[in-house]
Design an enzyme around this catalytic site. Structure first.
Site, PDB file in Angstrom:
ATOM      1  N   VAL A   8     -60.614  47.615  24.701  1.00  0.00           N
ATOM      2  CA  VAL A   8     -61.021  48.798  23.940  1.00  0.00           C
ATOM      3  C   VAL A   8     -61.437  49.856  24.946  1.00  0.00           C
ATOM      4  O   VAL A   8     -61.746  49.560  26.102  1.00  0.00           O
ATOM      5  CB  VAL A   8     -62.179  48.492  22.962  1.00  0.00           C
ATOM      6  N   SER A   9     -61.461  51.112  24.493  1.00  0.00           N
ATOM      7  CA  SER A   9     -61.662  52.216  25.430  1.00  0.00           C
ATOM      8  C   SER A   9     -63.112  52.475  25.805  1.00  0.00           C
ATOM      9  O   SER A   9     -63.397  53.002  26.881  1.00  0.00           O
ATOM     10  CB  SER A   9     -61.061  53.508  24.843  1.00  0.00           C
ATOM     11  N   THR A  10     -64.053  52.126  24.944  1.00  0.00           N
ATOM     12  CA  THR A  10     -65.469  52.376  25.240  1.00  0.00           C
ATOM     13  C   THR A  10     -66.300  51.137  24.940  1.00  0.00           C
ATOM     14  O   THR A  10     -65.878  50.257  24.185  1.00  0.00           O
ATOM     15  CB  THR A  10     -66.023  53.546  24.401  1.00  0.00           C
ATOM     16  N   GLN A  13     -67.055  50.235  21.256  1.00  0.00           N
ATOM     17  CA  GLN A  13     -66.039  49.618  20.404  1.00  0.00           C
ATOM     18  C   GLN A  13     -66.089  48.100  20.505  1.00  0.00           C
ATOM     19  O   GLN A  13     -66.597  47.542  21.485  1.00  0.00           O
ATOM     20  CB  GLN A  13     -64.650  50.133  20.794  1.00  0.00           C
ATOM     21  N   SER A  36     -61.483  52.646  29.602  1.00  0.00           N
ATOM     22  CA  SER A  36     -60.472  53.592  29.144  1.00  0.00           C
ATOM     23  C   SER A  36     -59.090  53.233  29.686  1.00  0.00           C
ATOM     24  O   SER A  36     -58.955  52.808  30.840  1.00  0.00           O
ATOM     25  CB  SER A  36     -60.845  55.004  29.599  1.00  0.00           C
TER      26      SER A  36
END
Length: 202
Positions: A8-10, A13, A36
């Protein structure tokens, strides 16, 4: 070995949905990352790639979990496939062990080759245009006026036995590497030769 990769990007999440799907797909080991996709260095992804062996299967929730860009994803998938690793995307239906998956892989490879050819053509066109205007690719030959001024000032002091190199290059506003690069130029050329190498303004 069936290996999963979840990202996941962050950090806000949640990876649970991806991990649950990867476990149901039979993954024996799952690499997890909260970072990211645009980040160049992804330790977990790099660690996973390094341990792959021929016959392994990589499973992801979706192919976009793997790369920073479409170009990067294509290159990674093609590289892993060449090493005998099968790639499966659970939600986008990719499976490089099937005829449809191999067709998809061939299309990806063709797109990558097409992009490389486009870049080559653009580079050639840019160089041709530069030549037509009287400019060649690469750095201009010669020295800028400011560089010549510093070289000539340095000539009178750079062999002073009473000063350390650090005192000299700091006093001249140069880095250590530039100071020694300039010293080599001074050892090879006279002041007049250096002046003659000034870049001509157009």
């Amino acid at each position: 070995m069936v290996i999963g990769y979840a990202r996941v990007s962050t950090r806000d999440q949640n990876l649970d949905l991806q991990i649950s799907a990867l476990e149901k797909a039979g993954c024996e080991k799952i690499y997890q990352e909260k970072i990211s996709g645009a980040t160049k260095n992804r330790p977990e992804l790099d660690s996973m790639i390094a341990q792959f062996r021929q016959g392994d299967v990589l499973v992801v929730w979706k192919l976009d979990r793997l790369g920073r860009s479409l170009k990067h994803i294509i290159e990674l998938v093609i590289d892993l496939n060449s090493k005998g690793v099968t790639i499966k995307g659970l939600t986008d239906g990719v499976d490089t062990s099937t005829p449809n998956g191999r067709l998809f892989l061939n299309i990806m490879a063709s797109l990558a080759e097409y992009e490389r050819e486009l870049i080559k053509e653009r580079t050639k066109a840019g160089l041709s245009e530069a030549r037509a205007r009287g400019r060649l690719g690469g750095r201009p030959k010669g020295f800028k006026e400011d560089t010549i001024r510093k070289l000539l000032i340095m000539r009178s002091v750079y062999k002073d036995p009473n000063k350390t190199p650090e005192e000299l290059y700091v006093g001249l506003g140069l880095t250590r590497a530039t100071f020694y690069r300039y010293a080599k130029i001074l050892d090879k050329h006279t002041d007049q030769e250096i002046r003659d190498m000034a870049i001509k303004k157009k």
